[in-house]
Design a protein around this motif. Sequence first.
Motif, short mmCIF file in Angstrom:
data_model
loop_
_atom_site.label_atom_id
_atom_site.label_comp_id
_atom_site.label_asym_id
_atom_site.label_seq_id
_atom_site.Cartn_x
_atom_site.Cartn_y
_atom_site.Cartn_z
N THR A 54 3.94 6.88 -2.46
CA THR A 54 4.56 7.07 -3.78
C THR A 54 5.16 8.46 -3.84
O THR A 54 4.57 9.42 -3.32
CB THR A 54 3.55 6.82 -4.92
OG1 THR A 54 4.23 7.01 -6.16
CG2 THR A 54 2.35 7.75 -4.84
N VAL A 55 6.34 8.55 -4.42
CA VAL A 55 6.97 9.88 -4.53
C VAL A 55 7.09 10.29 -5.99
O VAL A 55 7.61 11.35 -6.32
CB VAL A 55 8.37 9.90 -3.85
CG1 VAL A 55 8.23 9.91 -2.36
CG2 VAL A 55 9.24 8.76 -4.35
N ASP A 56 6.62 9.40 -6.89
CA ASP A 56 6.72 9.73 -8.32
C ASP A 56 5.37 9.55 -9.02
O ASP A 56 5.29 8.99 -10.11
CB ASP A 56 7.81 8.85 -8.97
CG ASP A 56 7.62 7.38 -8.61
OD1 ASP A 56 6.52 7.02 -8.11
OD2 ASP A 56 8.56 6.59 -8.82
N ASN A 57 4.33 10.02 -8.35
CA ASN A 57 2.97 9.98 -8.90
C ASN A 57 2.51 8.60 -9.34
O ASN A 57 1.89 8.45 -10.39
CB ASN A 57 2.85 10.96 -10.07
CG ASN A 57 2.73 12.39 -9.57
OD1 ASN A 57 2.06 12.64 -8.56
ND2 ASN A 57 3.43 13.30 -10.23
N SER B 67 5.89 2.26 -2.38
CA SER B 67 6.70 1.59 -1.34
C SER B 67 5.86 1.38 -0.09
O SER B 67 4.79 1.97 0.07
CB SER B 67 7.95 2.39 -1.03
OG SER B 67 7.60 3.67 -0.56
N CYS B 68 6.39 0.54 0.79
CA CYS B 68 5.71 0.20 2.06
C CYS B 68 6.08 1.25 3.10
O CYS B 68 7.25 1.56 3.28
CB CYS B 68 6.18 -1.19 2.48
SG CYS B 68 5.82 -1.61 4.19
#
Length: 240
Positions: free
Chosen positions: A198-201, A206-207
């Motif tokens: 995750t890049v947005d906490n 995503s896989c």
Amino acid sequence: MNLDKLLEYQSADLELKFMQNEIDTHPLNGKLEKARREFDAAKANLEAYEKTAQRILEINEQSGAYYGDGQKEFAELQKALKECGDSDADKRAAIVSKLEELRAKVSKVEKALGENKKRSDDVIKAYQESHDRGKKFRDIYYDAKKRFDAFKSEREPKIAELTKKRDAMRPNLDPGLFSAYKALVDDGKTPAVVESRTVDNGKTYSCKGCGLSLSQQSKGELLERGVCRCDNCRRIIYKK
Ligand SMILES: [Zn+2]
């Protein structure tokens, strides 16, 4: 769902795959294959040259016999010409005409024999070259094989040990989970078990295998059970 055992299995499996790949892609393996191909090609050439040489020999024998017969006939005609003298002009002209005919034939055979000699020299030369080339690549092959076998036997104990360790873990794995894992691996999707990203906490996940975002449903499953399947590549995704 606890994936620890499967992750441990996967780690041994990946290490084994890496070691096997190291053997398969080793430069000596490539060298070995190339030398084998070159040797086979040289051998095929030798066989072809042997057949050509055989044909040349046959032609030589035939032409040689024909040439011998021609010489004999020539001597007989010359003798007849001598005996004939000048009295019978017609007979004399017939013998002379036969002699000329024969001379033309013999000279043709002489030419063919000469050409055959040249061909035979070329074939002998080409045969020798193929023979030397075959020998050279046979030596390269055996040298590479010796070194490659040494490399492999050095790796073998480690591979055997790791295979044993990995296979011992197998009975402790959940059968359904393992068959899903196996299907992914067989399909070339390695690693089959990946962490979520995750890049947005945690707003989206995503896989890590294919990089695509999870659907809302898969995300819900991941958050609730700690595990889900990727909607795109079907990899098994876990959350730490
Ligand atoms: Zn995926």
